[in-house]
Structures are given as structure tokens and as C-alpha cells.
Write an enzyme that holds these catalytic residues in place. Structure first.
Site, PDB file in Angstrom:
ATOM      1  N   CYS A 368      -9.681  15.747   9.925  1.00  0.00           N
ATOM      2  CA  CYS A 368      -8.276  15.355  10.060  1.00  0.00           C
ATOM      3  C   CYS A 368      -7.901  14.374   8.947  1.00  0.00           C
ATOM      4  O   CYS A 368      -7.784  14.780   7.799  1.00  0.00           O
ATOM      5  CB  CYS A 368      -8.005  14.819  11.463  1.00  0.00           C
ATOM      6  N   HIS A 494      -9.807  19.112  14.793  1.00  0.00           N
ATOM      7  CA  HIS A 494     -10.938  18.295  15.266  1.00  0.00           C
ATOM      8  C   HIS A 494     -12.022  19.195  15.861  1.00  0.00           C
ATOM      9  O   HIS A 494     -12.017  19.438  17.066  1.00  0.00           O
ATOM     10  CB  HIS A 494     -10.461  17.320  16.345  1.00  0.00           C
ATOM     11  N   GLU A 496     -14.979  18.512  16.545  1.00  0.00           N
ATOM     12  CA  GLU A 496     -15.852  17.773  17.469  1.00  0.00           C
ATOM     13  C   GLU A 496     -15.422  17.924  18.927  1.00  0.00           C
ATOM     14  O   GLU A 496     -16.228  17.725  19.841  1.00  0.00           O
ATOM     15  CB  GLU A 496     -15.900  16.283  17.072  1.00  0.00           C
TER      16      GLU A 496
HETATM   17  N1  GLN Z   1      -2.966  10.099  10.609  1.00  0.00           N
HETATM   18  C1  GLN Z   1      -3.111  11.467  10.237  1.00  0.00           C
HETATM   19  C2  GLN Z   1      -1.967  12.318  10.749  1.00  0.00           C
HETATM   20  O1  GLN Z   1      -1.251  11.958  11.639  1.00  0.00           O
HETATM   21  C3  GLN Z   1      -4.432  12.020  10.720  1.00  0.00           C
HETATM   22  C4  GLN Z   1      -4.581  12.044  12.199  1.00  0.00           C
HETATM   23  C5  GLN Z   1      -5.993  12.190  12.663  1.00  0.00           C
HETATM   24  O2  GLN Z   1      -6.947  11.909  11.918  1.00  0.00           O
HETATM   25  N2  GLN Z   1      -6.183  12.594  13.896  1.00  0.00           N
HETATM   26  O3  GLN Z   1      -1.758  13.403  10.262  1.00  0.00           O
END
Ligand code: GLN
Length: 521
Positions: A368, A494, A496
């Protein structure tokens, strides 16, 4: 205390006996969900397929039981009150005074029964967050009292998880705190059926007898829960203590077959007898609280076992990674993972770590925000777009290679408004990702507002960073890879959140494989 692990272990054992089980968690705080909580407050926010932002215990439920959970599996006081107040405004209680009892407790019970009514489960395990005696927990305890009454003695039971402290100086285990918490439960009208006793020493018979006598439970309903080297031992410990047998006999249910834990045992065997060992640097800004990265840490356990490899995680504070320190900090790790996150703090350290991994050909996994940092770094140092950034940390960047998603631009409210839950992703044939997944179409869970800016797609591709995972409906870039590198993958989703004991996540499995191979060569 470990209610989540005990619930998940009981669920696992019932499942291993052929029952269909789900687990839900009630959290006594007033936030509607933990999505708006800082990870320092509450650890990781776990996201379900249906896009619920939930407590990290749901991650344990999914990882142990190999099931998917949903919005219905995590309810907070905030949600309960919100539902009741919404109904009140609609006039559903017209003429009545709306009160904690019965309206709030009815709404709690409705949410307990909801999962059962789906007809999909033999068991619904409801974990009540907090402790007996907390002001916040009172309505939940009262709802449990009523539910026990509604359902009858053979359709419900209460398990009380309690601590038996060991006083080193006296060399003694103490039952007093348990006597007191059970007394408090009794005051609230609840007699626990089973005590699960968290302890660092074995419970001798006299302690078990004392607990049984003072807490009105049968001696074989005093279950010892010893501290274990890994949470994945707990189902085996609970099996030895015959927790499931107690539950089934109290509910007058057949024991069915012997629990089938063969695959679980194979996993434990591999976990405990590794033939390789690697160190991965996990670069994040919440490293003081490892619970903030719970699912990532557990994914390494699953994928490590799959590779029969011990994975040491070096939790690295991204604010500490600077031009001067980067070699010293990252020179000693075999692989680098850049963690998810929000906001500007620690960003430059993450970008530097991506650069280090790319240039030194260290296997790299960006998740992410980690993927977004890799793209920013690539734009700055390979495309030579100095000051390239994500607009999350620099609104005025001349090169917004990561930008707010179109549909996010009009959103003002913070709660539950990110791009959340499972979305499909099409993988490019021949990519490392497609090889890992052994598939060309996958579905993964998301939680973000920003995304790869497709204006820079061609330029980035031309320089060797490949968008190998694309959402087939929106064309959003979900995975990037660098070809000329042993293993460099960034995912907007994600992974994970979908790794379980029985299904270790393919990207984690292949990340570890690549690290082992890279280390050997
Ligand atoms: N802050 C980033 C976004 O909103 C990544 C979010 C995250 O790592 N879950 O896109």
C-alpha cells in the site's frame, strides 16, 4: 489477556470436529469502527472482504479458521447506539422512552443472533472486549445474561478468561483475582460455565480445586491456558485440556469425530524445524507497537513455515532511515518490506529504503503506502522527476505520481470512506506476481485513498517499472514490479489480510523464496 486467541483456538477445535463455526467480536468503545483510530491506540485495523474496518482479532479468527468474516463479525458500542438512535429518529420506538435496557441490550442481542440466523453456522462464538467490571462493558454483560436466558442452558454457555498471577517472591499462584471477577459476573447475573485460566505456571490440582469451589464450576471446567511459545500452539494446548469436550458436553452435543488437526500439525512441525533462516527489515513508523503490523507479522510466520525458513523481523523505524544511516541499518537485512501507513511522518525514510532495495538488488516488498513510496522513489531517481511525490504529503508537487483517487476528491467524512474491501485484479502473464499466484485473476483487499497516477504510466513503464496488476473495471494500477531485479514487488492492496495457516499468502511465500535464493547466490 488473549481472548481472541482462545476464541480462535476453540473455534478451530470445533471446526476440526466437523462443526461450522464463526466468531464475532464486540468492542465497548464509542467509535463506530476502529477505522478512525490511530494504530498506536488499537493496533492494526483489519479489513474484511465486504470492506468493514475491524478489530485485529478478526484477523486471528480468519487465520486460525481459514474462514472469511464480515461487517457482522465486529460490532462496537458506537454501532449499537448509532443503530438504536437511527431507529428512534425513524419513529420505530414511537411513544416509548429509549433506554439501555431493553433497547440497547436488544440491539446487542440482535447482533449476536444475526450470524446464527443465517443458518450457516453450528456455533457463533461471541468475544466481549474489555474486562468484567468495566463501565463500558455493562450493557454487553447484561445482554449476555439475557441471551443465556433466551437461548436456554443447552444452547449457550459462558466462558470466562481469567488471569492466575504468579507471585515470584512467594512462589505462589493466586486465585483471588479470579474469585473476584467471577463474583462480579455473579452480581451481574452470570454464572460462568467454564473458566479458562491464563497462567505462566502449570495449575496444580489444589489450585484447580480451589477455583472450582469458589467459582461454582466443575473441576474439569477449569481449563489451564499456559503461556505458549507461539499462538499457534494454543489450539493444541486447549485440546489437551479438553476444552471442546467440556463445551460439547455442556451443550449436549455429540463429540463427532476425533478432531482433524493433521494439517495444523504439519504447519507446526515446519514452523518449529526450519532449515533456513533469513532477516527481513520491516520499515514502518509504528514499530514501537508491533500490533500495528499484526497481519504482516503473522503472514511471515505462515509463509516462513511453508518455506521451512525462520524469518527474523527487524522492525525498523522509518524516521531513523537517513542518507547517513541507511547502509548501516539496511546493510544487514536480507529483504526489505515497506509497511502501509498514513500521513507524512517517516515518508522520506521509506522512500530511501525503497531506493536502497532497488539499487542494491535486495528483495523488496512494498505494501500500500510501501508501493506508493517505491513509485515515488522510481520517479525521482530513475525518471529524474525531482520532487515527485504523493499528493498525500506534498499537495504542490510538480509530479504527483501518486494522487487522490477521483471518487475521493469530493469526500469530506473520514469514517469508512476509503476504498475498502475486496476488488479484482488482472495479472500480466509471465510476471513474478502471476507466477506466485498461479493465476491471472485475483481478488485482494484494499484500504486507501491515493493511487498510482496513470498519467505517468507510459513513462514509468519505459524505464523498467511494470504495472503487472490492473483492476479490470477501473484500470487502477494494483501491482508494480521491477523486471531487472531479483524480486521487487509493490501492491496497492493488503495481501497480509488474506494469509492463513492453511493458505499462506503466495506473495509472502515467494518473497521469502526469493530472499533465500538471493542469499544463497
Ligand atoms: N496513505 C495511503 C493512502 O491512503 C496508503 C494507505 C495504506 O497504506 N493503507 O492511499
Amino acid at each position: 489477556m488473549g481472548k481472541g486467541i482462545i476464541s480462535a483456538s476453540l473455534g478451530k477445535l470445533l471446526q476440526a470436529k466437523g462443526y461450522k463455526v464463526t466468531i464475532q467480536k464486540f468492542d465497548p468503545y464509542i467509535n463506530i469502527d476502529p477505522g478512525t483510530l490511530n494504530p498506536y491506540e488499537h493496533g492494526e485495523c483489519y479489513v474484511t472482504d465486504d470492506g468493514a474496518e475491524t478489530d485485529l482479532d478478526l484477523g486471528h479468527y480468519e487465520r486460525f479458521l481459514n474462514i472469511t468474516t464480515s461487517q457482522d463479525n465486529n460490532i462496537t458500542t458506537g454501532r449499537i447506539y448509532n443503530n438504536v438512535i437511527t431507529k428512534e429518529r425513524k419513529g420505530e420506538y414511537l411513544g416509548k422512552t429509549v433506554q439501555v435496557v431493553p433497547h440497547i441490550t436488544d440491539e446487542i442481542k440482535r447482533n449476536i443472533y444475526l450470524l446464527g440466523e443465517s443458518g450457516k453456522y453450528d456455533f457463533v462464538i461471541t468475544e466481549i472486549g474489555g474486562c468484567v467490571g468495566d463501565i463500558e462493558s455493562l450493557p454487553f454483560i447484561e445482554a449476555v445474561r439475557q441471551a443465556k436466558w433466551d437461548l436456554g442452558p443447552h444452547n449457550s454457555l459462558v466462558i470466562h478468561l481469567t488471569l492466575i498471577p504468579y507471585l515470584k517472591a512467594a512462589g505462589e499462584l493466586k486465585t483471588k483475582p479470579t474469585q473476584h471477577s467471577v463474583k462480579q459476573l455473579l452480581e451481574a447475573g452470570i454464572q460462568p460455565d467454564i473458566l479458562v485460566c491464563r497462567t505462566e505456571k502449570r495449575l496444580p490440582d489444589d489450585i484447580r480445586k480451589k477455583l472450582a469451589l469458589f467459582c461454582n464450576v466443575n473441576i474439569n471446567s477449569v481449563i489451564e491456558a499456559m503461556d505458549a511459545p507461539t499462538i499457534y500452539d494454543v489450539p493444541m494446548l486447549m485440546r489437551k485440556e479438553k476444552l471442546t469436550e467440556r463445551v460439547l458436553s455442556k451443550l449436549k452435543l455429540p463429540a463427532k469425530s476425533e478432531p482433524d488437526l493433521d494439517q495444523w500439525k504439519v504447519f507446526l512441525g515446519k514452523l518449529k524445524n526450519p532449515t533456513d533462516e533469513i532477516t527481513v527489515g520491516l520499515v514502518g513508523k509504528y514499530v514501537e507497537l508491533p500490533d500495528a503490523y499484526k497481519s504482516i507479522i503473522e503472514s511471515f510466520v505462515h509463509a516462513g513455515a511453508e518455506n521451512e525458513c525462520k524469518v527474523n523481523l527487524d522492525l525498523i523505524h522509518s524516521e531513523e532511515v537517513t542518507d547517513e544511516s541507511v547502509e548501516k541499518i539496511l546493510g544487514k537485512v536480507d529483504g526489505i518490506l515497506i509497511a502501509p501507513g498514513f500521513g507524512e511522518r517517516g515518508i522520506e525514510g521509506k522512500i530511501l529504503a525503497s531506493k536502497y532495495a532497488r539499487e542494491n538488488k535486495v528483495p523488496f516488498f512494498g505494501i500500500c503506502l510501501g508501493m506508493q513510496c517505491a513509485v515515488v522513489e522510481f520517479a525521482r531517481n530513475v525518471l529524474k522527476l525531482s520532487d515527485a511525490a504523493s499528493t498525500e504529503f506534498n499537495e504542490n508537487t510538480p509530479y504527483p505520481v501518486i494522487d487522490l483517487m477521483e471518487e475521493q476528491k469530493t469526500i469530506i467524512d473520514k469514517g469508512g470512506t476509503m476504498r475498502l474491501g475486496a476488488y479484482p485484479c488482472k495479472l500480466a502473464k509471465g510476471s513474478k506476481s502471476a507466477m506466485a499466484y498461479q493465476s491471472n485473476l485475483i481478488e485482494e483487499r484494499h484500504r486507501h485513498r491515493y493511487e498510482f497516477n496513470n498519467k505517468y504510466l507510459e513513462e514509468i513503464k519505459k524505464h523498467g517499472m511494470e504495472p503487472v496488476g490492473i483492476n479490470p473495471e477501473t484500470q487502477l494500477v494494483e501491482i508494480v514490479e521491477i523486471k531487472d531485479h531479483p524480486w521487487f514487488i509493490g501492491t496497492q492492496f493488503h495481501p497480509e489480510l488474506k494469509s492463513t495457516v492453511l493458505n499462506p499468502h503466495p506473495l509472502f511465500v515467494h518473497f521469502i523464496k526469493a530472499i533465500i535464493k538471493n542469499k544463497k547466490s
